[in-house]
Design a protein around this motif. Structure first.
Motif, PDB file in Angstrom:
ATOM      1  N   ILE A 131      -4.701   2.020   3.893  1.00 42.18           N
ATOM      2  CA  ILE A 131      -4.174   3.298   3.429  1.00 42.18           C
ATOM      3  C   ILE A 131      -4.981   3.741   2.216  1.00 42.18           C
ATOM      4  CG2 ILE A 131      -1.843   2.886   4.291  1.00 42.18           C
ATOM      5  CD1 ILE A 131      -1.043   1.958   1.525  1.00 42.18           C
ATOM      6  N   SER A 132      -4.737   4.976   1.752  1.00 45.55           N
ATOM      7  CA  SER A 132      -5.449   5.455   0.577  1.00 45.55           C
ATOM      8  C   SER A 132      -4.904   4.786  -0.681  1.00 45.55           C
ATOM      9  CB  SER A 132      -5.295   6.970   0.447  1.00 45.55           C
ATOM     10  OG  SER A 132      -3.952   7.307   0.123  1.00 45.55           O
ATOM     11  N   ARG A 133      -5.704   4.801  -1.725  1.00 46.21           N
ATOM     12  CA  ARG A 133      -5.258   4.188  -2.977  1.00 46.21           C
ATOM     13  C   ARG A 133      -4.081   4.954  -3.566  1.00 46.21           C
ATOM     14  NH1 ARG A 133      -9.225   2.755  -8.091  1.00 46.21           N
ATOM     15  NH2 ARG A 133      -7.570   2.285  -9.608  1.00 46.21           N
ATOM     16  N   SER A 134      -4.090   6.275  -3.423  1.00 45.84           N
ATOM     17  CA  SER A 134      -2.971   7.059  -3.958  1.00 45.84           C
ATOM     18  C   SER A 134      -1.682   6.756  -3.199  1.00 45.84           C
ATOM     19  CB  SER A 134      -3.280   8.551  -3.896  1.00 45.84           C
ATOM     20  OG  SER A 134      -3.498   8.972  -2.558  1.00 45.84           O
ATOM     21  N   ARG A 135      -1.789   6.566  -1.875  1.00 46.72           N
ATOM     22  CA  ARG A 135      -0.603   6.199  -1.080  1.00 46.72           C
ATOM     23  C   ARG A 135      -0.102   4.823  -1.505  1.00 46.72           C
ATOM     24  NH1 ARG A 135       1.487   6.311   4.240  1.00 46.72           N
ATOM     25  NH2 ARG A 135       3.331   4.970   4.165  1.00 46.72           N
ATOM     26  N   ALA A 136      -1.023   3.894  -1.733  1.00 49.01           N
ATOM     27  CA  ALA A 136      -0.635   2.559  -2.175  1.00 49.01           C
ATOM     28  C   ALA A 136       0.087   2.631  -3.514  1.00 49.01           C
ATOM     29  CB  ALA A 136      -1.862   1.657  -2.268  1.00 49.01           C
ATOM     30  N   ALA A 137      -0.441   3.449  -4.432  1.00 44.77           N
ATOM     31  CA  ALA A 137       0.188   3.592  -5.753  1.00 44.77           C
ATOM     32  C   ALA A 137       1.588   4.178  -5.628  1.00 44.77           C
ATOM     33  CB  ALA A 137      -0.673   4.464  -6.650  1.00 44.77           C
ATOM     34  N   ASP A 138       1.751   5.159  -4.724  1.00 40.49           N
ATOM     35  CA  ASP A 138       3.071   5.763  -4.516  1.00 40.49           C
ATOM     36  C   ASP A 138       4.059   4.734  -3.961  1.00 40.49           C
ATOM     37  OD1 ASP A 138       2.168   8.206  -5.419  1.00 40.49           O
ATOM     38  OD2 ASP A 138       1.845   9.039  -3.405  1.00 40.49           O
ATOM     39  N   ASP A 139       3.596   3.917  -3.002  1.00 41.35           N
ATOM     40  CA  ASP A 139       4.477   2.907  -2.412  1.00 41.35           C
ATOM     41  C   ASP A 139       4.844   1.830  -3.427  1.00 41.35           C
ATOM     42  OD1 ASP A 139       4.578   4.183   0.003  1.00 41.35           O
ATOM     43  OD2 ASP A 139       3.102   2.913   1.000  1.00 41.35           O
ATOM     44  N   ALA A 160       5.114   2.364  -6.667  1.00 39.71           N
ATOM     45  CA  ALA A 160       6.086   3.014  -7.548  1.00 39.71           C
ATOM     46  C   ALA A 160       7.458   3.107  -6.903  1.00 39.71           C
ATOM     47  CB  ALA A 160       5.589   4.405  -7.938  1.00 39.71           C
ATOM     48  N   ALA A 161       7.480   3.200  -5.560  1.00 43.95           N
ATOM     49  CA  ALA A 161       8.748   3.293  -4.826  1.00 43.95           C
ATOM     50  C   ALA A 161       9.323   1.915  -4.495  1.00 43.95           C
ATOM     51  CB  ALA A 161       8.544   4.091  -3.540  1.00 43.95           C
ATOM     52  N   ASP A 162       8.706   0.869  -5.034  1.00 40.89           N
ATOM     53  CA  ASP A 162       9.161  -0.515  -4.834  1.00 40.89           C
ATOM     54  C   ASP A 162       9.105  -0.933  -3.372  1.00 40.89           C
ATOM     55  OD1 ASP A 162       9.927  -2.947  -5.925  1.00 40.89           O
ATOM     56  OD2 ASP A 162      12.055  -2.581  -5.619  1.00 40.89           O
ATOM     57  N   LYS A 163       8.120  -0.399  -2.642  1.00 42.60           N
ATOM     58  CA  LYS A 163       7.925  -0.816  -1.255  1.00 42.60           C
ATOM     59  C   LYS A 163       6.929  -1.969  -1.139  1.00 42.60           C
ATOM     60  CE  LYS A 163       8.850   3.768   0.708  1.00 42.60           C
ATOM     61  NZ  LYS A 163       8.297   4.884   1.529  1.00 42.60           N
ATOM     62  N   VAL A 164       6.302  -2.317  -2.247  1.00 42.24           N
ATOM     63  CA  VAL A 164       5.287  -3.369  -2.254  1.00 42.24           C
ATOM     64  C   VAL A 164       5.760  -4.502  -3.150  1.00 42.24           C
ATOM     65  CG1 VAL A 164       2.896  -3.958  -2.804  1.00 42.24           C
ATOM     66  CG2 VAL A 164       3.438  -1.701  -1.857  1.00 42.24           C
ATOM     67  N   ALA A 186       1.056  -0.448 -10.529  1.00 42.94           N
ATOM     68  CA  ALA A 186      -0.111  -0.385  -9.651  1.00 42.94           C
ATOM     69  C   ALA A 186      -1.361  -0.916 -10.334  1.00 42.94           C
ATOM     70  CB  ALA A 186      -0.342   1.058  -9.197  1.00 42.94           C
ATOM     71  N   SER A 187      -1.370  -0.958 -11.651  1.00 32.08           N
ATOM     72  CA  SER A 187      -2.549  -1.406 -12.392  1.00 32.08           C
ATOM     73  C   SER A 187      -2.598  -2.921 -12.579  1.00 32.08           C
ATOM     74  CB  SER A 187      -2.591  -0.738 -13.765  1.00 32.08           C
ATOM     75  OG  SER A 187      -1.473  -1.115 -14.548  1.00 32.08           O
ATOM     76  N   LYS A 188      -1.561  -3.616 -12.115  1.00 32.29           N
ATOM     77  CA  LYS A 188      -1.529  -5.073 -12.254  1.00 32.29           C
ATOM     78  C   LYS A 188      -2.672  -5.688 -11.456  1.00 32.29           C
ATOM     79  CE  LYS A 188       2.471  -6.927 -12.227  1.00 32.29           C
ATOM     80  NZ  LYS A 188       3.809  -7.407 -11.771  1.00 32.29           N
ATOM     81  N   ASN A 189      -3.345  -6.682 -12.012  1.00 36.14           N
ATOM     82  CA  ASN A 189      -4.424  -7.358 -11.311  1.00 36.14           C
ATOM     83  C   ASN A 189      -3.877  -8.439 -10.378  1.00 36.14           C
ATOM     84  OD1 ASN A 189      -6.476  -5.880 -12.395  1.00 36.14           O
ATOM     85  ND2 ASN A 189      -7.259  -7.484 -13.732  1.00 36.14           N
TER      86      ASN A 189
END
Length: 264
Positions: free
Chosen positions: A200-208, A210-214, A224-227
């Protein structure tokens, strides 16, 4: 177990997702050591199983096994047993409830089924894996509440269902497909690696995220910035999980080469 060691474990998990699980498992372990018998935990996700391993390592003479009702189960119950226990444990007390509906007119997801079960007042740790097919779902649960679920589960969302006790022996072992992914990323930020692993796109990953889907290593990912590091596991709701198997260094352009295993 020294009180200092117990406090170290509690302090490590305090304030995080694992705190309640750590407290409960420590209580069970202390009961086992006192009675020299065995205790069964509620259903644990993989992170909870890691906590159980940590607790086991802190008690001399404590044995630990897991079972989720079928081979390859993700959510499992832990059996904590004293090494001197001479009896035969009564089992893991796991049952199966089979729900069925008309698959021609409705498609139900794992989330739909779990929501309906919890809507009956069932706690999450009373439920194991939920195996959903086109028109059926097999719900693994604590044997003590199986009859209750079978009697009360008549609707999942707006869909009428029929539920009855199922047979654990009929559940096939879990077979996972693995896809190896070789990718380059600008950094080992969580959103970058998730984007590469889940396609998926990086922006989609960041949104997911933030939505606690990951989740990262079975805990809420947070930022999202966590290594991420080699050996970490990322899971995304509805998309399976990805393991970071290798971090190989950088390309001439400075991008990081990673090898991922995606499990379906």
């Amino acid at each position: 177990m020294a009180s200092e060691q117990k406090e170290r474990i509690l302090r490590f998990y305090r304030g995080g997702e694992g705190e309640e699980t750590a407290v409960r498992l420590l209580d069970l372990a202390e009961s086992v050591m006192k009675t020299r018998k065995f205790r069964i935990s509620p259903f644990l996700d993989p992170y909870g199983q890691e906590i159980a391993e940590t607790v086991r390592a802190s008690f001399d003479g404590l044995r630990l096994d897991f079972d989720g009702g079928y081979a390859g189960a993700e959510r499992q119950r832990a059996m904590l047993r004293h090494e001197d226990f001479a009896g035969t444990p009564g089992g893991y007390e796991i049952a199966c409830v089979a729900a069925a509906w008309n698959g021609q007119f409705a498609r139900l997801s794992h989330r739909d089924v779990l929501g309906a079960v919890m809507g009956l007042g069932i706690a999450r740790d009373g439920v194991g894996d939920i195996l959903v097919a086109q028109d059926t779902a097999k719900i693994l649960c604590d044997a003590k509440i199986a009859d209750f679920i079978a009697e009360r589960l008549t609707m999942i969302g707006a869909v009428h269902v029929t539920a009855s006790l199922g047979d654990l022996a009929e559940i096939a072992p879990r077979e996972e497909r693995i896809k190896e992914i070789r990718a380059t990323v600008a950094s080992l930020r969580l959103d970058s690696v998730a984007a590469a692993g889940f396609g998926i796109s990086r922006s989609r990953a960041a949104d997911d995220i933030a939505a606690d889907k990951v989740k990262l290593n079975w805990q809420s990912a947070g930022s999202a910035s966590k290594n991420v590091n080699e050996g970490d596991v990322l899971s995304m709701r509805g998309r399976g999980r990805v393991e970071v198997t290798e971090v190989r260094g950088r390309t001439k352009k400075g991008r990081i080469v990673i090898v991922l295993h995606r499990y379906f």
